[in-house]
Write an enzyme that holds these catalytic residues in place. Structure first.
Site, PDB file in Angstrom:
ATOM      1  CD  GLU A   1       8.666  -2.691   3.806  1.00  0.00           C
ATOM      2  OE1 GLU A   1       8.774  -1.733   4.579  1.00  0.00           O
ATOM      3  OE2 GLU A   1       8.530  -2.552   2.588  1.00  0.00           O
TER       4      GLU A   1
ATOM      5  CE1 TYR B   1       1.243   1.198   4.194  1.00  0.00           C
ATOM      6  CE2 TYR B   1       1.085  -1.194   4.268  1.00  0.00           C
ATOM      7  CZ  TYR B   1       1.553  -0.006   4.783  1.00  0.00           C
ATOM      8  OH  TYR B   1       2.366  -0.016   5.889  1.00  0.00           O
ATOM      9  N   GLY B   2       2.193   1.092   0.016  1.00  0.00           N
ATOM     10  CA  GLY B   2       3.070   2.253   0.187  1.00  0.00           C
ATOM     11  C   GLY B   2       4.100   2.360  -0.912  1.00  0.00           C
ATOM     12  CB  THR B   3       7.731   3.096  -0.709  1.00  0.00           C
ATOM     13  OG1 THR B   3       8.114   2.021   0.150  1.00  0.00           O
ATOM     14  CG2 THR B   3       7.526   4.363   0.110  1.00  0.00           C
ATOM     15  CG  LEU B   4       7.357  -2.374  -1.012  1.00  0.00           C
ATOM     16  CD1 LEU B   4       6.984  -3.559  -0.118  1.00  0.00           C
ATOM     17  CD2 LEU B   4       8.711  -2.633  -1.673  1.00  0.00           C
TER      18      LEU B   4
HETATM   19  N1  PCA Z   1       6.399  -0.416   2.109  1.00  0.00           N
HETATM   20  C1  PCA Z   1       5.377  -1.368   2.379  1.00  0.00           C
HETATM   21  C2  PCA Z   1       4.847  -0.945   3.708  1.00  0.00           C
HETATM   22  C3  PCA Z   1       4.982   0.520   3.676  1.00  0.00           C
HETATM   23  C4  PCA Z   1       6.035   0.765   2.649  1.00  0.00           C
HETATM   24  O1  PCA Z   1       6.440   1.839   2.259  1.00  0.00           O
HETATM   25  C5  PCA Z   1       4.316  -1.298   1.323  1.00  0.00           C
HETATM   26  O2  PCA Z   1       4.479  -0.599   0.310  1.00  0.00           O
HETATM   27  O3  PCA Z   1       3.267  -1.931   1.507  1.00  0.00           O
END
Ligand code: PCA
Length: 154
Positions: A82, A7-10
Site C-alpha cells: 500500500e 475496504y477496497g481492492t483487498l
Molecule cells: N487496498 C486497501 C486500501 C485501498 C485498496 O485498494 C484496501 O482494500 O483496504
C-alpha cells in the site's frame, strides 16, 4: 496478531484479494464484515482508479469492508504493497461488526453490532480535488461508477 479493515481492492472478490490469501506473504484470516462507525469519503482516484479512504471523519458515508486477522509478515507485506506512508497511512478505525465470517468455532467472538477497532489504510496525503470526487460506501471495482481499476503492480 493484528486486525486490519480492508475496504477496497483487498476485499473478497476484488482484484488484490489474492495477495491476502497468498501464504508467501504471511497469514490472513477473514473474520467479519464491518462498517465504519464514522463517515469517511471513499473516493476512486488517479488514472489507475484506485480506491482511497480519505482521513476526513464526518464526511461521506459509513464505509463497508472486511476485518482480517493478520500476522507480522502479512502486515509488513501490506504496508509495502500500500506504499505506506507515502500513498496511504495505516491508522486505527472504529468499526461496527455486521456478520461473523470467521471460523465457526470462534462464533462467540463478535456479535453483529459489536464495536471494535482495526488498522485501516487511509490517507491524509491526498490531492486537493479528491474530497469533491464521488463518495462511495461499498467499493466494487466493477461498480456502476465505471471506473475500472488498473493494476499498476503487475
Ligand atoms: N487496498 C486497501 C486500501 C485501498 C485498496 O485498494 C484496501 O482494500 O483496504
Amino acid at each position: 496478531m493484528t486486525h486490519v479493515f480492508v475496504y477496497g481492492t483487498l476485499k473478497t472478490g476484488q482484484p488484490n484479494n489474492p495477495r491476502m490469501t497468498d501464504k508467501g506473504n504471511g497469514h490472513a484470516q477473514l473474520l467479519a464484515s464491518a462498517v465504519t462507525t464514522q463517515k469517511f469519503p471513499l473516493v476512486i482516484a488517479t488514472e489507475h482508479n484506485i480506491p482511497f479512504l480519505l482521513n476526513i471523519p464526518g464526511q461521506g458515508h459509513r464505509v463497508r469492508g472486511e476485518i482480517y486477522e493478520v500476522d507480522e509478515p502479512m502486515l509488513t507485506f501490506l504496508d509495502d504493497f500500500e506504499c505506506t506512508p507515502a500513498m496511504y497511512q495505516r491508522s486505527q478505525v472504529t468499526l461496527e461488526v455486521e456478520e461473523w465470517l470467521g471460523p465457526a468455532g470462534d462464533k462467540e467472538r463478535w456479535a453483529p453490532g459489536s464495536v471494535t477497532q482495526a488498522f485501516v489504510y487511509s490517507t491524509t496525503t491526498y490531492q486537493p480535488d479528491w474530497p469533491s470526487l464521488n463518495h462511495h460506501d461499498n467499493y466494487d471495482c466493477d461498480g456502476h461508477h465505471g471506473l475500472v481499476y488498473k493494476n499498476h503492480c503487475t
